[in-house]
Design a protein around this motif. Structure first.
Motif, PDB file in Angstrom:
ATOM      1  N   ASP A 198      56.935  51.005  49.786  1.00  0.00           N
ATOM      2  CA  ASP A 198      57.803  50.103  50.559  1.00  0.00           C
ATOM      3  C   ASP A 198      59.275  50.357  50.238  1.00  0.00           C
ATOM      4  O   ASP A 198      60.129  50.328  51.128  1.00  0.00           O
ATOM      5  CB  ASP A 198      57.451  48.635  50.264  1.00  0.00           C
TER       6      ASP A 198
ATOM      7  N   MET B  71      60.474  53.456  52.029  1.00  0.00           N
ATOM      8  CA  MET B  71      60.660  53.251  53.465  1.00  0.00           C
ATOM      9  C   MET B  71      61.919  52.441  53.747  1.00  0.00           C
ATOM     10  O   MET B  71      62.667  52.738  54.690  1.00  0.00           O
ATOM     11  CB  MET B  71      59.419  52.571  54.064  1.00  0.00           C
ATOM     12  N   TYR B  72      62.180  51.451  52.930  1.00  0.00           N
ATOM     13  CA  TYR B  72      63.383  50.624  53.098  1.00  0.00           C
ATOM     14  C   TYR B  72      64.639  51.476  52.891  1.00  0.00           C
ATOM     15  O   TYR B  72      65.611  51.388  53.654  1.00  0.00           O
ATOM     16  CB  TYR B  72      63.337  49.468  52.099  1.00  0.00           C
TER      17      TYR B  72
ATOM     18  N   GLU C 109      64.868  54.662  53.360  1.00  0.00           N
ATOM     19  CA  GLU C 109      64.975  55.655  54.423  1.00  0.00           C
ATOM     20  C   GLU C 109      65.420  55.061  55.751  1.00  0.00           C
ATOM     21  O   GLU C 109      66.119  55.722  56.523  1.00  0.00           O
ATOM     22  CB  GLU C 109      63.623  56.367  54.611  1.00  0.00           C
ATOM     23  N   ILE C 110      65.047  53.812  56.035  1.00  0.00           N
ATOM     24  CA  ILE C 110      65.440  53.295  57.351  1.00  0.00           C
ATOM     25  C   ILE C 110      66.943  53.047  57.426  1.00  0.00           C
ATOM     26  O   ILE C 110      67.583  53.309  58.455  1.00  0.00           O
ATOM     27  CB  ILE C 110      64.620  52.051  57.778  1.00  0.00           C
TER      28      ILE C 110
ATOM     29  N   LEU D 148      57.350  59.829  56.751  1.00  0.00           N
ATOM     30  CA  LEU D 148      57.331  60.043  55.300  1.00  0.00           C
ATOM     31  C   LEU D 148      55.897  60.232  54.846  1.00  0.00           C
ATOM     32  O   LEU D 148      55.019  59.441  55.224  1.00  0.00           O
ATOM     33  CB  LEU D 148      57.896  58.827  54.564  1.00  0.00           C
TER      34      LEU D 148
ATOM     35  N   GLU E 188      48.351  53.436  56.576  1.00  0.00           N
ATOM     36  CA  GLU E 188      49.685  53.790  57.060  1.00  0.00           C
ATOM     37  C   GLU E 188      50.616  52.567  57.085  1.00  0.00           C
ATOM     38  O   GLU E 188      50.168  51.418  57.092  1.00  0.00           O
ATOM     39  CB  GLU E 188      49.575  54.429  58.454  1.00  0.00           C
ATOM     40  N   LYS E 189      51.892  52.874  57.107  1.00  0.00           N
ATOM     41  CA  LYS E 189      52.920  51.825  57.131  1.00  0.00           C
ATOM     42  C   LYS E 189      53.929  52.139  58.224  1.00  0.00           C
ATOM     43  O   LYS E 189      54.138  53.315  58.562  1.00  0.00           O
ATOM     44  CB  LYS E 189      53.654  51.775  55.783  1.00  0.00           C
TER      45      LYS E 189
ATOM     46  N   MET F 233      57.940  50.884  59.767  1.00  0.00           N
ATOM     47  CA  MET F 233      59.147  50.057  59.721  1.00  0.00           C
ATOM     48  C   MET F 233      60.012  50.416  60.925  1.00  0.00           C
ATOM     49  O   MET F 233      60.297  51.585  61.164  1.00  0.00           O
ATOM     50  CB  MET F 233      59.897  50.280  58.414  1.00  0.00           C
TER      51      MET F 233
ATOM     52  N   GLY G 200      58.354  45.148  59.913  1.00  0.00           N
ATOM     53  CA  GLY G 200      57.528  45.976  59.025  1.00  0.00           C
ATOM     54  C   GLY G 200      56.059  45.638  59.184  1.00  0.00           C
ATOM     55  O   GLY G 200      55.700  44.474  59.403  1.00  0.00           O
TER      56      GLY G 200
ATOM     57  N   ILE H 154      60.643  54.365  60.824  1.00  0.00           N
ATOM     58  CA  ILE H 154      60.083  55.132  59.708  1.00  0.00           C
ATOM     59  C   ILE H 154      58.568  54.931  59.719  1.00  0.00           C
ATOM     60  O   ILE H 154      58.081  53.793  59.744  1.00  0.00           O
ATOM     61  CB  ILE H 154      60.631  54.649  58.342  1.00  0.00           C
TER      62      ILE H 154
ATOM     63  N   GLY I 184      55.130  55.728  57.618  1.00  0.00           N
ATOM     64  CA  GLY I 184      54.584  56.174  56.338  1.00  0.00           C
ATOM     65  C   GLY I 184      53.137  56.602  56.526  1.00  0.00           C
ATOM     66  O   GLY I 184      52.305  55.811  56.974  1.00  0.00           O
TER      67      GLY I 184
END
Lengths: 464, 462
Positions: free
Chosen positions: A190, A193-194, A196-197, A287, A294-295, A297, A357, A459, A461
């Motif tokens: 997490d 991802m935060y 990267e966004i 990512l 998977e994730k 955002m 998210g 983003i 994941g």
């Protein structure tokens, strides 16, 4: 964090906080600031917060703002110092300095050896002694027994003026912060991802980099950088003190004048924050992460916190994701595509992002969730939300607002945050009132204005 | 003057604050305990309905069923579907969530004060008339399994969970509250209904809340609950939990996960009941060692002097029976073996030599002066009451911390630490990349290499 009778966890806080302790020393930068004479004798403005709760606001001649809420329901008070400086004020190559410096504020002063600040507070029964840094502010917080107002004002004013930064303690604390970075970002899906966004959505503005900074920048920093930062930003005209609890407002004012009144305002470094150019097309990045599901955002550029469109964007967020009957809950969780979904307003001083998210369910792809989120946003721009749906969102937001004022610490946090990023807590109160009169047409208007494809960053994941 | 400074003045001041008194409902043969504190500061009401039975009651092969059953209560009643319930709660500006602990299942509700009446009606229906529809069972299974898979991405949560399972080694306290994937996927509607019937009974129910509502209204409502869910003769007030035991010797588990630049270390042993005669001396000793102070030994040695970990602390988890005492830190992989070795040496030294007079005096002063913060807000008093009642502690127990700690002496602390701590029986779990770390960790822990347990992080072994 004070001992709790049940299990409890590490003393890590949200955002990018932390306490530090100290190790003394000689050998390096010792910040020196000027004193001036003369006190302010201004009267308080008395302003409503909610219900019967009133806020007393004072301003000293040197620019220091003081807000006090009297609440005598328990013999304790929250004391918070908010500085108008955060990672937004950093320079390329020195990201993370605001947060690293926050750790250094727990080191020694000219009159206190390293470790003494914490020992004095802990011995006095302080609760929740901590600090946190965001993109726009840095705050130092604690709660105290009611008879310790003089003590905390003296200690906090001392470190605002007389901090000592030395090389050895700086290097050790830098290692601590690098470990914090490993914890929050490197080893956290997490967190990555935060990071990267914001990195994807912002190309010029300082919101591009993470509050905790990049590892290579942290390696580059020295105690001298910290001293310069201190001299530039830690002065009364950059700060607001918030006191909430079992105190008398005028007594707090007098105490603050006694300990801070002689400090001189400082001219901060010339701001070098670049405007973010308008985003021209949707951005997307995948990512590969150490994850099993998977994730996703999704972020959209939104205006500054003081913009008049913010209440409608808050209501939009409520319609999308506040409560189990909200649109994204029903479209994504109830259909078995994601296990959780949420949306966040990012309360930033400059134009920032609204984030959505989601964590996918086993066997589902982030792309599936993305398609549905985009569909729901498109629906908001085409169709007006019903009154009932909007009322539900408003009720949920009202409830969250009141829950966020639950105790002395929370009330002080609300006041400090809005005084710092919007220049007045009244702005925060007004926003909640404005949310209650948002119309379906306004939600449609802000959806069309801000939630269009070219304004979007995504983003994804996926499992490594 | 030391004795003056150590007087629990602050705790004394706070004793004048409102308290939550437990009063059993008086109008029926059944009794759901109620404690409600009126608080009109904000137009919000918080209401917790607790079942004094949690994950320890999960039958063998049905781990996670208590949590599952709690979640299913919110997924449909005989009158309303899940969608209707969600809509109704959102319309009121209300939240209703499930929290599962080892020895409690708590429905945590909150609502705008203007909506208390309809909120109570709907919560009553949720508790007394659940339907457990198969379609929702299937959806919830998928959601929980996905949550468990998502948790594998969080090193801190995963490291803590695997440590708990390793320490308790088959004891009910080692059961993960959400269950494991294998068991959750097999749960059936009949099993869930049976578990509901076993747990939702008036003698196990408790209502605790605060806010802008009328206490009498809450009590009447609780009476209705008691009437619908009466206990049978002989039903117990609390669940039975066997006494956990430390292992015979020190053990090391490596939770193996690739590419870690940082590790999660937990090391600990079986804990202590809060009502144990040695609890307050050991609690004070723990505070000096690693219990929340930035002046504590662990923090100073691991973080302040060496910068090895962002956090380093030690703490208890409590239960009806002794649960755990554990040390937690999360150093960079490069520093992990040294950090583990130092932490273990410090535990050994604590057991052997205790704390110093200076540490004792500082910790005592700090704890006594801050004791009032354990109950200075209505919400904290609600949490205290939930703990007292679910862990079978005396009423007002949390308020005794200040006075009890003020009576503790240094010899008592060091005698208790010497007796209680078992460095030679510690269970140690490290989430790390095993290929890089197994040998240095075995050496640091003093555990023979061939006895080190390596468990892939995705494997549900215990």
């Amino acid at each position: 964090m004070k001992p709790s009778p049940i299990s409890q966890i590490s003393k890590v806080c949200v955002l990018v906080p932390l306490l530090a302790v100290i190790t003394a020393m000689a050998g390096s930068g010792c910040a020196t600031k000027n004193l001036k004479t003369g006190h302010d004798a201004s009267k308080a403005e008395v302003l409503p917060l909610v219900g019967t709760i009133q806020v007393h606001r004072y301003k000293l001649d040197n620019g220091l703002k003081v807000l006090v809420v009297e609440d005598h329901s328990s013999p304790t008070f929250a004391y918070q110092t908010w500085f108008r400086v955060g990672s937004r004020d950093e320079n390329v190559g020195y990201t993370g300095l605001a947060h690293l410096f926050e750790h250094m504020m727990f080191k020694g002063t000219k009159s206190l050896k390293e470790g003494e600040f914490d020992r004095i507070l802990e011995g006095a029964g302080a609760e929740g002694e901590n600090a946190f840094t965001s993109r726009d502010y840095t705050a130092y917080v604690q709660e105290m027994p009611a008879d310790k107002l003089d003590m905390i004002a003296k200690l906090e004013s001392d470190r605002m003026l007389n901090l000592v930064v030395n090389d050895d303690s700086f290097k050790t604390e830098r290692e601590v912060v690098q470990n914090e970075r490993r914890f929050r970002t490197e080893n956290s899906p997490d967190g990555l991802m935060y990071q990267e966004i914001f990195g994807l959505a912002f190309t010029k503005h300082s919101y591009h980099w993470p509050v905790i900074g990049y590892q290579e920048d942290l390696n580059r920093m020295s105690a001298a950088n910290a001293v310069d930062f201190y001299k530039g930003y830690y002065s009364p005209n950059h700060a607001t003190i918030i006191v909430v609890g079992d105190v008398k407002a005028d007594a707090v004012h007098e105490m603050v004048k006694k300990y801070y009144g002689a400090f001189s305002p400082q001219q901060p470094p010339a701001p070098s924050i670049a405007d973010e150019p308008e985003q021209k097309s949707a951005r997307r990045k995948v990512l590969k992460l150490n994850i099993q599901v998977e994730k996703l955002m999704v972020g959209y550029h939104t205006p500054a916190i003081t913009n008049a469109d913010i209440p409608a964007i808050m209501a939009l967020r409520g319609v999308l994701a506040t409560g189990k009957s909200s649109r994204l809950q029903r479209a994504l969780v109830e259909t078995g595509i994601v296990s959780s979904v949420d949306a966040y307003d990012i309360d930033d001083k400059d134009p920032s992002l609204m984030l959505i998210g989601a964590n996918l369910q086993k066997g589902k792809t982030a792309t599936q969730a993305e398609t549905i989120i985009l569909r729901e946003i498109a629906r908001l721009s085409k169709e007006l939300v019903s009154k009932g749906e909007l009322d539900r969102a408003k009720n949920g937001l009202s409830f969250q607002f009141y829950q966020g004022l639950d105790n002395n610490h929370e009330k002080a946090g609300f006041l400090g945050r809005f005084e710092t990023i919007a220049n007045s807590f009244e702005d925060g109160v007004q926003k909640m009132k404005s949310v209650q009169i948002v119309t379906p047409e306004e939600i449609q208007r802000v959806t069309r204005k801000y939630f269009e494809p070219r304004n979007r960053s995504v983003i994804v994941g996926v499992k490594k | 003057m030391r004795t003056q400074n150590l007087k629990p003045v602050f705790a004394g001041l706070l004793s004048t604050l409102a308290t939550l008194a437990i009063v059993a409902s008086a109008n029926s043969a059944q009794a759901v305990e109620v404690a409600f504190e009126r608080d009109t500061n904000l137009p919000v009401v918080n209401l917790n309905i607790a079942v004094k039975a949690g994950a320890v009651t999960d039958p063998q092969g049905q781990s996670g069923i208590t949590n599952f059953m709690g979640e299913m209560l919110l997924r449909g009643t005989k009158k309303h579907t899940k969608e209707q319930l969600d809509l109704a709660l959102d319309q009121m500006g209300a939240t209703l969530e499930v929290e599962t602990r080892a020895e409690a299942l708590i429905l945590r509700g909150a609502v705008l004060a203007s909506q208390v009446g309809p909120f109570l009606d709907i919560v009553n229906e949720i508790i007394t008339q659940p339907r457990f529809p198969e379609s929702e069972v299937k959806k919830l299974k998928s959601q929980i399994v996905s949550n468990l898979l998502e948790e594998l991405g969080s090193d801190q949560a995963l490291g803590g969970k695997r440590f708990t399972q390793f320490l308790f080694n088959g004891h009910p306290y080692g059961k993960p509250v959400m269950g494991n994937i294998r068991d959750v996927e097999k749960l059936t509607g009949d099993q869930i209904r049976k578990h509901y019937d076993a747990l939702i009974k008036d003698k196990l129910l408790l209502v605790v809340g605060n806010g802008d509502a009328n206490e009498g209204q809450i009590r009447s409502w609780a009476d209705q609950l008691a009437n619908v869910r009466p206990s049978a003769p002989g039903d117990r007030d609390f669940v039975e939990v066997p006494q956990p035991q430390n292992p015979e010797h020190r053990r090391l588990l490596i939770v193996d996960k690739a590419d870690r630049t940082q590790t999660q270390i937990s090391a600990g042993q079986i804990g202590m009941r809060m009502t144990d005669a040695d609890f307050f001396p050991v609690f004070l000793g723990n505070h000096a060692f690693g219990g929340g102070s930035f002046s504590a030994r662990l923090m100073v040695e691991i973080r302040v002097k060496r910068g090895w970990s962002y956090g380093a602390n030690s703490y208890f988890k409590h239960g009806l029976k002794p649960r755990s005492w554990q040390v937690h830190l999360f150093p960079a992989s490069k520093d992990t073996a040294q950090a583990l070795a130092l932490s273990l040496k410090m535990i050994e030294d604590l057991q052997k030599n205790g704390i110093t007079k200076e540490e004792f005096e500082f910790s005592k002063r700090s704890l006594v002066n801050s004791a009032g913060f354990m109950y200075n807000t209505p919400k904290k008093r609600v949490e205290n009451k939930l703990l007292e009642r679910t862990l079978n502690l005396p009423d007002g127990f949390m308020k005794t911390y200040g006075p009890e700690l003020a009576k503790v002496t240094l010899p008592q602390v060091n005698q208790a630490l010497s007796t209680y701590l078992k460095p030679e029986k510690l269970s140690i779990a490290v989430l790390a990349t095993a290929a890089d770390m197994k040998e240095p960790l075995a050496k640091a822990a003093g555990v023979p290499l061939d006895q080190v347990v390596v468990q892939p992080y995705t494997e549900e072994k215990f």
